[in-house]
Design an enzyme around this catalytic site. Structure first.
Site, PDB file in Angstrom:
ATOM      1  N   CYS A   1      -5.913   2.319  25.860  1.00  0.00           N
ATOM      2  CA  CYS A   1      -5.481   0.975  25.450  1.00  0.00           C
ATOM      3  C   CYS A   1      -4.108   1.111  24.802  1.00  0.00           C
ATOM      4  O   CYS A   1      -3.667   2.232  24.503  1.00  0.00           O
ATOM      5  CB  CYS A   1      -6.472   0.414  24.446  1.00  0.00           C
ATOM      6  SG  CYS A   1      -6.595   1.451  22.976  1.00  0.00           S
TER       7      CYS A   1
ATOM      8  N   HIS B   1     -10.684   9.833  20.309  1.00  0.00           N
ATOM      9  CA  HIS B   1     -12.032  10.384  20.481  1.00  0.00           C
ATOM     10  C   HIS B   1     -12.210  10.973  21.879  1.00  0.00           C
ATOM     11  O   HIS B   1     -13.053  10.542  22.657  1.00  0.00           O
ATOM     12  CB  HIS B   1     -13.085   9.295  20.224  1.00  0.00           C
ATOM     13  CG  HIS B   1     -13.264   9.026  18.771  1.00  0.00           C
ATOM     14  ND1 HIS B   1     -13.779   7.861  18.281  1.00  0.00           N
ATOM     15  CD2 HIS B   1     -12.996   9.786  17.689  1.00  0.00           C
ATOM     16  CE1 HIS B   1     -13.808   7.911  16.965  1.00  0.00           C
ATOM     17  NE2 HIS B   1     -13.332   9.067  16.586  1.00  0.00           N
TER      18      HIS B   1
ATOM     19  N   HIS C   1      -7.098   4.065  14.469  1.00  0.00           N
ATOM     20  CA  HIS C   1      -8.230   3.504  13.710  1.00  0.00           C
ATOM     21  C   HIS C   1      -7.851   2.933  12.347  1.00  0.00           C
ATOM     22  O   HIS C   1      -8.625   2.201  11.750  1.00  0.00           O
ATOM     23  CB  HIS C   1      -9.263   4.590  13.421  1.00  0.00           C
ATOM     24  CG  HIS C   1      -9.960   5.118  14.618  1.00  0.00           C
ATOM     25  ND1 HIS C   1     -10.420   4.314  15.624  1.00  0.00           N
ATOM     26  CD2 HIS C   1     -10.300   6.383  14.961  1.00  0.00           C
ATOM     27  CE1 HIS C   1     -11.007   5.071  16.529  1.00  0.00           C
ATOM     28  NE2 HIS C   1     -10.938   6.323  16.168  1.00  0.00           N
TER      29      HIS C   1
ATOM     30  N   HIS D   1     -17.764   5.739  10.865  1.00  0.00           N
ATOM     31  CA  HIS D   1     -16.653   5.684  11.827  1.00  0.00           C
ATOM     32  C   HIS D   1     -15.355   5.439  11.048  1.00  0.00           C
ATOM     33  O   HIS D   1     -15.327   4.630  10.109  1.00  0.00           O
ATOM     34  CB  HIS D   1     -16.901   4.566  12.836  1.00  0.00           C
ATOM     35  CG  HIS D   1     -15.907   4.557  13.964  1.00  0.00           C
ATOM     36  ND1 HIS D   1     -14.612   4.130  13.814  1.00  0.00           N
ATOM     37  CD2 HIS D   1     -16.025   4.952  15.263  1.00  0.00           C
ATOM     38  CE1 HIS D   1     -13.981   4.243  14.975  1.00  0.00           C
ATOM     39  NE2 HIS D   1     -14.823   4.740  15.872  1.00  0.00           N
TER      40      HIS D   1
ATOM     41  N   GLU E   1     -12.616   3.815  11.628  1.00  0.00           N
ATOM     42  CA  GLU E   1     -12.139   2.427  11.503  1.00  0.00           C
ATOM     43  C   GLU E   1     -12.972   1.677  10.467  1.00  0.00           C
ATOM     44  O   GLU E   1     -12.437   0.934   9.638  1.00  0.00           O
ATOM     45  CB  GLU E   1     -12.228   1.699  12.853  1.00  0.00           C
ATOM     46  CG  GLU E   1     -11.730   0.267  12.751  1.00  0.00           C
ATOM     47  CD  GLU E   1     -12.071  -0.575  13.981  1.00  0.00           C
ATOM     48  OE1 GLU E   1     -11.943  -0.072  15.105  1.00  0.00           O
ATOM     49  OE2 GLU E   1     -12.460  -1.744  13.793  1.00  0.00           O
TER      50      GLU E   1
ATOM     51  N   SER F   1     -16.706   8.651  21.386  1.00  0.00           N
ATOM     52  CA  SER F   1     -16.057   7.347  21.532  1.00  0.00           C
ATOM     53  C   SER F   1     -17.063   6.196  21.471  1.00  0.00           C
ATOM     54  O   SER F   1     -17.995   6.135  22.274  1.00  0.00           O
ATOM     55  CB  SER F   1     -15.316   7.307  22.877  1.00  0.00           C
ATOM     56  OG  SER F   1     -14.948   5.985  23.173  1.00  0.00           O
ATOM     57  N   SER F   2     -16.845   5.286  20.527  1.00  0.00           N
ATOM     58  CA  SER F   2     -17.749   4.126  20.391  1.00  0.00           C
ATOM     59  C   SER F   2     -17.669   3.226  21.613  1.00  0.00           C
ATOM     60  O   SER F   2     -18.679   2.813  22.172  1.00  0.00           O
ATOM     61  CB  SER F   2     -17.359   3.275  19.184  1.00  0.00           C
ATOM     62  OG  SER F   2     -17.749   3.888  18.014  1.00  0.00           O
ATOM     63  N   ASN F   3     -16.436   2.892  22.018  1.00  0.00           N
ATOM     64  CA  ASN F   3     -16.338   1.975  23.157  1.00  0.00           C
ATOM     65  C   ASN F   3     -16.752   2.678  24.441  1.00  0.00           C
ATOM     66  O   ASN F   3     -17.169   2.038  25.398  1.00  0.00           O
ATOM     67  CB  ASN F   3     -14.952   1.317  23.232  1.00  0.00           C
ATOM     68  CG  ASN F   3     -13.898   2.210  23.808  1.00  0.00           C
ATOM     69  OD1 ASN F   3     -13.706   2.264  25.007  1.00  0.00           O
ATOM     70  ND2 ASN F   3     -13.214   2.932  22.954  1.00  0.00           N
TER      71      ASN F   3
HETATM   72  S1  SF4 Z   1      -8.151  -2.135  18.379  1.00  0.00           S
HETATM   73 FE1  SF4 Z   1      -8.793  -0.160  19.183  1.00  0.00          FE
HETATM   74  S2  SF4 Z   1      -9.334  -0.602  21.317  1.00  0.00           S
HETATM   75 FE2  SF4 Z   1      -8.089  -2.322  20.616  1.00  0.00          FE
HETATM   76  S3  SF4 Z   1      -5.984  -1.802  21.210  1.00  0.00           S
HETATM   77 FE3  SF4 Z   1      -6.298  -1.114  19.109  1.00  0.00          FE
HETATM   78  S4  SF4 Z   1      -6.901   1.037  19.297  1.00  0.00           S
HETATM   79 FE4  SF4 Z   1      -7.217   0.072  21.298  1.00  0.00          FE
END
Ligand code: SF4
Length: 282
Positions: A16, A44, A78, A128, A130, A222-224
């Site tokens: 991302c 991650h 994060h 986590h 974040e 990785s959570s996602n």
């Molecule tokens: S919030 Fe997390 S998933 Fe969304 S762009 Fe930022 S780093 Fe990527």
């Protein structure tokens, strides 16, 4: 025998923008000074971390941070709790802040809610990075939970504000909101799931349906990655989770299969390409 597999990498999978930003920043400094400290794994994904370590990235823990002085330290996407900024100031550490703008905005919202004396619940994973950063905005007064069962024992206020870690499942967030409303709570619910994750959720649903087999590539931390793997698995039961190319097994396929490769927001494209190369050897 050749399997003659048709292999396609999902064009929407991969880093991302938050992760791209942090890694670009790290590589720029690594090229200049040959080494750089990073607080926690930059992403991650063990394979990507190893690639950057070979270029001089030094991963340190929060416990190790106070032992540094007059150094540059990268903050990953994060984000961090206020305590980290305080330590950096005391130790004359220059923070290279690659916190993702989406996370910073959420930190800010939570801080404002906390300053307004709202009772805050955060749907997120315990421990986590974040979530620690988000909770830090509330002097650690926010209640973190990862599923509804945890709230059964909690003494919840009648009214509260609900936030979500950016990488949680949208579907689960709304189920939780509904259930809490049904239980009679007054909730100010904020869907703070990152669109990079929730949009990918939708795209992956249609991607996963198009192939005989799906190979989902992600680090196990990785959570996602977990959320998006489950999305694929739900749409296509022939979905396999791998962290690297060596984990792929030939007997997952039958001749002529179409194979889709996709991954999390922390999965590098080069790793998905390695996976494709490996599959094409069958
Ligand atoms: S919030 Fe997390 S998933 Fe969304 S762009 Fe930022 S780093 Fe990527």
């Amino acid at each position: 025998m050749s399997y003659n597999l048709q292999v396609t990498i999902d064009g929407d999978s991969g880093f991302c923008f938050g992760v791209v930003y942090a890694i670009d920043m790290a590589e720029e400094i690594l090229a200049e000074q040959g080494y750089l400290y990073c607080l926690g794994d930059i992403v991650h994904n063990d394979e990507e971390v190893e690639r950057l370590k070979a270029k001089g990235l030094r991963i340190i823990s929060h416990e190790e941070l106070p032992s540094l002085e007059n150094e540059k330290v990268l903050i990953r996407a994060h984000g961090e709790a206020p305590e980290t900024y305080k330590i950096a100031l005391e130790k004359n550490i220059t923070l290279i802040d690659a916190s993702c703008p989406v996370v910073l905005k959420l930190q800010n919202r939570i801080k404002n809610s906390s300053d307004d004396k709202e009772q805050i619940l955060i749907f997120g994973k315990h421990g986590h990075a974040e979530v620690i950063g988000l909770q830090g905005q509330t002097n650690n007064t926010a209640l973190v939970f990862q599923d509804l069962a945890e709230l059964d024992q909690a003494d919840l206020p009648k009214t509260f504000t609900l936030y979500s870690q950016t990488t949680k499942s949208t579907e689960k967030f709304y189920q939780i909101k509904e259930e809490l409303l049904n239980r009679g709570y007054e909730i100010k619910a904020n869907d703070t799931i990152c669109r990079q994750v929730s949009n990918r959720d939708k795209e992956l649903r249609s991607f996963a349906e198009k192939f005989d087999k799906i190979i989902f590539v992600s680090g196990t931390k990785s959570s996602n990655g977990k959320v998006l793997y489950n999305v694929c698995k739900e749409k296509n039961p022939s979905t396999h989770f791998v962290s690297n190319a060596d984990q792929i097994e030939a007997d997952w396929f039958v001749p002529g299969d179409s194979v889709g490769i996709c991954g999390a927001t922390s999965t590098p494209l080069w790793l998905m390409e390695q996976v494709r190369e490996r599959i094409l050897t069958f």
